[in-house]
Design an enzyme around this catalytic site. Structure first.
Site, PDB file in Angstrom:
ATOM      1  N   GLU A  16      -8.014 -11.697 -26.292  1.00  0.00           N
ATOM      2  CA  GLU A  16      -6.753 -11.577 -25.922  1.00  0.00           C
ATOM      3  C   GLU A  16      -6.017 -12.990 -26.136  1.00  0.00           C
ATOM      4  O   GLU A  16      -6.228 -13.972 -25.608  1.00  0.00           O
ATOM      5  CB  GLU A  16      -6.590 -11.172 -24.456  1.00  0.00           C
ATOM      6  CG  GLU A  16      -5.004 -11.051 -24.131  1.00  0.00           C
ATOM      7  CD  GLU A  16      -4.660 -10.844 -22.589  1.00  0.00           C
ATOM      8  OE1 GLU A  16      -5.695 -11.101 -21.777  1.00  0.00           O
ATOM      9  OE2 GLU A  16      -3.588 -10.487 -22.310  1.00  0.00           O
ATOM     10  N   ASN A  45      10.652 -10.765 -31.804  1.00  0.00           N
ATOM     11  CA  ASN A  45      10.768 -11.507 -32.967  1.00  0.00           C
ATOM     12  C   ASN A  45       9.613 -12.036 -33.464  1.00  0.00           C
ATOM     13  O   ASN A  45       9.677 -12.827 -34.662  1.00  0.00           O
ATOM     14  CB  ASN A  45      11.820 -12.650 -32.524  1.00  0.00           C
ATOM     15  CG  ASN A  45      11.334 -13.670 -31.458  1.00  0.00           C
ATOM     16  OD1 ASN A  45      10.182 -13.386 -30.890  1.00  0.00           O
ATOM     17  ND2 ASN A  45      12.105 -14.353 -30.752  1.00  0.00           N
ATOM     18  N   ALA A  46       8.517 -11.875 -32.956  1.00  0.00           N
ATOM     19  CA  ALA A  46       7.322 -12.450 -33.690  1.00  0.00           C
ATOM     20  C   ALA A  46       6.390 -11.355 -34.313  1.00  0.00           C
ATOM     21  O   ALA A  46       5.185 -11.681 -34.983  1.00  0.00           O
ATOM     22  CB  ALA A  46       6.248 -13.255 -32.720  1.00  0.00           C
ATOM     23  N   LYS A  48       6.540 -23.450 -42.010  1.00  0.00           N
ATOM     24  CA  LYS A  48       5.779 -24.296 -43.163  1.00  0.00           C
ATOM     25  C   LYS A  48       4.405 -23.939 -43.300  1.00  0.00           C
ATOM     26  O   LYS A  48       3.616 -24.883 -43.911  1.00  0.00           O
ATOM     27  CB  LYS A  48       5.929 -25.750 -42.552  1.00  0.00           C
ATOM     28  CG  LYS A  48       7.227 -26.273 -42.727  1.00  0.00           C
ATOM     29  CD  LYS A  48       6.889 -27.844 -42.054  1.00  0.00           C
ATOM     30  CE  LYS A  48       8.724 -28.580 -42.004  1.00  0.00           C
ATOM     31  NZ  LYS A  48       8.512 -30.014 -41.432  1.00  0.00           N
ATOM     32  N   GLY A  49       3.936 -22.994 -42.967  1.00  0.00           N
ATOM     33  CA  GLY A  49       2.818 -22.532 -43.019  1.00  0.00           C
ATOM     34  C   GLY A  49       1.550 -22.714 -42.102  1.00  0.00           C
ATOM     35  O   GLY A  49       0.272 -22.334 -42.243  1.00  0.00           O
ATOM     36  N   TYR A  50       1.828 -23.570 -41.257  1.00  0.00           N
ATOM     37  CA  TYR A  50       1.043 -23.875 -40.088  1.00  0.00           C
ATOM     38  C   TYR A  50       0.545 -22.751 -39.289  1.00  0.00           C
ATOM     39  O   TYR A  50      -0.727 -22.564 -38.734  1.00  0.00           O
ATOM     40  CB  TYR A  50       1.601 -25.079 -39.105  1.00  0.00           C
ATOM     41  CG  TYR A  50       1.801 -26.398 -39.470  1.00  0.00           C
ATOM     42  CD1 TYR A  50       0.854 -27.025 -40.189  1.00  0.00           C
ATOM     43  CD2 TYR A  50       3.116 -26.969 -39.452  1.00  0.00           C
ATOM     44  CE1 TYR A  50       0.870 -28.234 -40.633  1.00  0.00           C
ATOM     45  CE2 TYR A  50       3.373 -28.261 -40.273  1.00  0.00           C
ATOM     46  CZ  TYR A  50       2.135 -28.831 -40.614  1.00  0.00           C
ATOM     47  OH  TYR A  50       2.066 -30.082 -41.304  1.00  0.00           O
ATOM     48  N   CYS A  65       1.027 -18.160 -28.191  1.00  0.00           N
ATOM     49  CA  CYS A  65       1.058 -18.527 -30.098  1.00  0.00           C
ATOM     50  C   CYS A  65       2.264 -19.461 -30.126  1.00  0.00           C
ATOM     51  O   CYS A  65       3.634 -18.686 -29.968  1.00  0.00           O
ATOM     52  CB  CYS A  65       0.810 -17.483 -30.844  1.00  0.00           C
ATOM     53  SG  CYS A  65       0.959 -17.744 -32.449  1.00  0.00           S
ATOM     54  N   ALA A  66       2.460 -20.665 -30.563  1.00  0.00           N
ATOM     55  CA  ALA A  66       3.610 -21.290 -31.037  1.00  0.00           C
ATOM     56  C   ALA A  66       3.430 -22.569 -31.923  1.00  0.00           C
ATOM     57  O   ALA A  66       2.367 -23.320 -31.870  1.00  0.00           O
ATOM     58  CB  ALA A  66       4.447 -21.465 -29.828  1.00  0.00           C
TER      59      ALA A  66
END
Ligand code: ACO
Length: 196
Positions: free
Chosen positions: A107, A150-151, A120-122, A111-112
């Protein structure tokens, strides 16, 4: 640049990174109560995969692996086997220990990526490291998460779907219901190399 995975293990360096990650979550997930973020990031049943650059945390994902074996299904299989006096030992073990009697899902709680390093791809590389670690170290087959509206776009790009295929009895009652988000699932490929 490196990707690491730690839980609250008391090692100074890991604790500094976990606190840095907790601060990023606090700023990037304003709807989450700060005490709740600290509690989960520091909870020993949660793990955090982090992007570290020049010894600083750039972002991360905190997740909880669920790997309990489904005892109910084993017990009902046992009863079935013992009803049949001719049940062979092979039948017995095959029926009782198939790979699918465990939960084997993670679970994703938070995430951030820190504000000035987003897009930037991270986030993509982080998710790939998480998948690799969860499969090879924890033995997981799926992820579930309540994604913020929004994610959702980010999670879709990472292979998540709004349709949940994971059998309900593997996850229901375990993952925390969260009003502000949409439940999404990702199946982890059993063989794909996610990182180089
Ligand atoms: N909505 C739609 N698409 C997005 C979003 C978004 N919010 N963020 C990134 N993407 C897209 C990018 O455009 C990119 O697309 P492309 O591959 O076509 O170029 C792809 O997703 C991957 O982008 P990355 O650069 O790898 O993503 P990033 O490093 O920015 O990390 C993240 C994504 C974690 C969502 C970051 O933007 C962030 O921290 N946002 C604020 C916090 C947040 O919303 N976290 C998720 C909450 S839900 C939860 O925690 C369970």
């Amino acid at each position: 640049l490196k990707f690491v995975c730690y839980s609250n293990d008391g090692v100074d360096e890991h604790m500094v990174w976990l606190i840095g990650l907790k601060n990023i979550f606090g700023r990037q997930l304003p709807n989450m109560p700060k005490e709740y973020i600290v509690r989960l990031v520091m909870d020993r049943s949660h793990k955090s995969v982090m992007v570290i650059r020049r010894n600083q945390v750039v972002g991360g994902i905190t997740y909880r692996p669920y790997v309990r074996t489904n005892l109910t299904s084993i017990i009902s299989t046992l009863e079935f086997c013992f009803d049949d006096v001719n049940a062979s030992y092979v039948l017995f073990t095959d029926a009782c220990f198939p790979g699918n009697t465990s939960q084997k899902f993670g679970e994703i709680a938070f995430c951030a990526i820190t504000a000035d390093e987003q897009v930037k791809g991270y986030g993509t590389r982080l998710m790939n490291h998480l998948k690799q670690h969860a499969r090879d170290v924890d033995g997981l087959t799926h992820f579930l998460t309540y994604a913020d509206n929004n994610a959702v776009g980010y999670f879709i790009k990472q292979g998540f779907t709004k349709e949940i295929h994971l059998e309900r009895d593997r996850w229901q009652g375990y993952i925390k219901d969260y009003d502000g988000g949409i439940l999404m699932e990702c199946k982890i490929d059993p063989k794909l190399p996610y990182t180089d």
